[in-house]
Structures are given as C-alpha cells and as structure tokens.
Design an enzyme around this catalytic site. Structure first.
Site: not given
Ligand code: SF4
Length: 349
Positions: A100, A120, A127, A113, A124, A339
């Site tokens: 993306e 990832c 996210c 961005c 998190c 994101c």
């Molecule tokens: S917010 Fe999402 S993209 Fe950013 S570090 Fe955490 S899991 Fe990874």
C-alpha cells in the site's frame, strides 16, 4: 561494432533507487559511454521512465535489446480516490506481492505515506496490517518506486514523505536508509521533509542517530504507561517504555533534532485526562512534539473513535503542561486511509 548482450543475459539489477554513480557504473558494464548514466538518471527520476525502451535518447538497438529489462517499477493494481483528493494505491511488485501507498495532497504539499515491508510482524492490536501478518521486507527500489508512482499519478512533485504505511521501518533499516538517500539525492526531496516512524526496536534508534540523518524520527507511543502499551503493541514487552524514552533522549542529544511522538487515541482506552497527565510527566523537558491521531475504526477490531470532547480535553491537558501537541486531521477516510485497511478490504492474503 560492439555486440550487445541480449536482455535476458544481463544481470537484472533494479535501477530505481540507484545513485548517479551506480547508474554510470551500470551503463559502463553494458559497454555504453559513461554520460549515458546521467541520461538514465534523468529519465528514471525526472521523466518517470517505466522501461528502458522509454529512454528515447538511447540508441535504438540498445533500447530494443533491453526493452524487457525490469528496471524496478511496480504496477498499479488498484487505486481508491477519496473526496479530499487523497489516493490510496495497491501496488503489485515483481513477485506478485501487494503493497500500500497513499498520496495525500494539500494546498501546498504532496505527501506520500510509504510502506517499508509487505505486511508487518509487529502485530499491533489496532492495526489492519498487523492483523495480516508479515511477508517480507521491501527492497530499496520498491520504496523509491512508491514515491515515483505517486508523483506520476498526481503529475506533481512530491514534497514530503512519511514512513507510516505498512511495516516497521527499523526492521528493514538498510533498505529504508538506502531509500532515504535516494529520495533525497536522486528524487530531490529534502531530508527534513522525510519522517521515519517506528514503534521502537531496541538499539535501532541509536543506529539511526549515528547516521546523522536530518530526517524526522516519529515514535509511536500510543500509551502513557508500559502496561497499556504492551496491551496495544505486543512487541513492547521486550522494550520497556522507560528504555524507549531514554533512547529517544539520547537521539535528541546526538542529533539535535526533536522527536515526534505519535499517539493514536482509542475511545475510553487511552484518551482520558489521566493518560494525558501521565504522558506529560514522561515528556517533561523533552525536545518533542506529540501528534494525536483519532482512531479510524476498522471492521476486525473493537476499538472505537474517540469523542471530540475527550480529544480536546487531552489536548488542553498537554498544553497546560507545556507539551507541544497537534491533532492529525483525518485524510481520505473514504479510501480506507489507515495503514493496511485498503489491502485488508481488498482481501489480499
Ligand atoms: S501499526 Fe501496524 S504497520 Fe505499524 S508497526 Fe504496528 S503492526 Fe506494524
């Protein structure tokens, strides 16, 4: 006359992201005069060449020979424009992976961005990218290509870059630093207009400081204490808040640059006045700026958007304690601009 190698026998080294010196070296390896390196540099970074066959100043026979050479550009797989002009892109990489990128225009700026990884591993909890797991790191050319693509679609020079797309940039430090160099020297974007955002990887903030970059460091805190932070960012277990903040202080000392702290406001979870007071205690006397990001709900998780009155109370509490703070204006919500959301909504594994 020099016999040129057929394209499929030339070593396929991506040319996007390469410096003038590297491109000059590459054309010399192809038995071409050195000045063609400068021409190639101009065609890749200023004229947006997608293939060597686009480079009309090159001899026809050489161009034809290298027409299929993959210079390192992606294909636009999908694009979702929002009413405010923001466009979110899904780009298809040479191995079929999808990444993306978001182009965010304002009156005077065009910000990109960019993503640094496919997926990832940080997981998190709030996210969409984190929910989708990790595939691989992006190469230098795949990061630079995102910026060239946005520049091409908007027909406008990119002014600012934020590493806030998919991925944790400091888990891919070499490629990210290589891309920052190229974006600065080849694409012509000032280092100070480039922001590298991280949730914090032990030892990596120091490494960044040692590079003496002028880029801005943005650290995603998202919580005012270790217990809450661990709940939101599982990787924070290995990196206590106090250690993270002390590395940030060291960063300020070594670079003279202030640190930007990102704090996503999640309704009734981390948006109380008590959290703002706790945060201000941590940041007292710190050369920093707090960016509050009201949460943009995604379907798979339960977190909610904060109430505007609670946002204002949070801001006031920080300001009363002399903490520099701003609230990020939501952009392109219609385009799933947070994101990982567009990729998730397109059900890409
Ligand atoms: S917010 Fe999402 S993209 Fe950013 S570090 Fe955490 S899991 Fe990874």
């Amino acid at each position: 006359m020099q016999q040129l190698e057929p394209a499929h026998r030339v070593e396929h080294q991506p040319l996007v992201g390469a410096s003038l010196t590297e491109l000059t070296e590459w054309v010399k390896q192809q038995q071409q005069p050195a000045y063609r390196g400068k021409q190639l540099h101009q065609w890749i970074y200023q004229k947006g060449a997608r293939s060597l066959s686009d480079v009309s100043v090159f001899p026809k026979s050489w161009r034809e020979n290298l027409a299929d050479y993959p210079i390192g550009r992606s294909q636009i797989h999908f694009q979702a424009p929002a009413l405010d002009g923001t466009i979110k892109f899904l780009l298809k990489l040479s191995d079929g992976q999808i990444v993306e990128t978001v182009g965010i225009p304002t009156e005077k700026r065009l910000t990109v961005c960019v993503s640094s990884q496919v997926g990832c591993p940080m997981a998190c909890d709030f996210c969409a990218t984190g929910k989708g797991g990790f595939k691989r790191n992006l190469e230098r050319h795949e990061i630079v290509d995102q910026v060239l693509t946005v520049q091409e679609v908007f027909q406008q020079r990119v002014s600012n870059i934020v590493f806030m797309g998919m991925g944790e940039p400091l888990l891919n430090t070499d490629n990210v630093l290589g891309a920052v160099r190229s974006l600065n020297e080849d694409v012509g974007i000032g280092q100070r207009l480039i922001t590298i955002s991280t949730v914090g990887i032990p030892g990596k903030i120091r490494r960044l400081a040692e590079e003496q970059l002028q880029a801005t460091l943005a650290v995603s805190l998202h919580a005012s204490n270790q217990a809450l932070r661990t709940q939101l960012i599982p990787s924070a277990r290995q990196y206590p808040l106090e250690t993270l903040l002390s590395e940030c202080r060291e960063y300020v000392k070594l670079t003279g640059r202030r640190v930007s702290f990102e704090y996503v406001l999640l309704a009734e979870l981390n948006d109380c006045v008590e959290h703002a007071i706790e945060l201000s205690e941590h940041l007292r006397g710190f050369q920093s700026h707090v960016n509050l990001i009201p949460y943009n709900p995604i379907s798979e998780v339960d977190y909610q958007k904060p109430d505007p009155r609670r946002i204002q109370a949070f801001v006031n509490t920080l300001k009363e304690r002399h903490i520099a703070v701003s609230v990020r204006r939501p952009r392109g919500l219609e385009a799933d601009a947070a994101c990982g959301q567009l990729r998730a909504s397109q059900a890409i594994a």
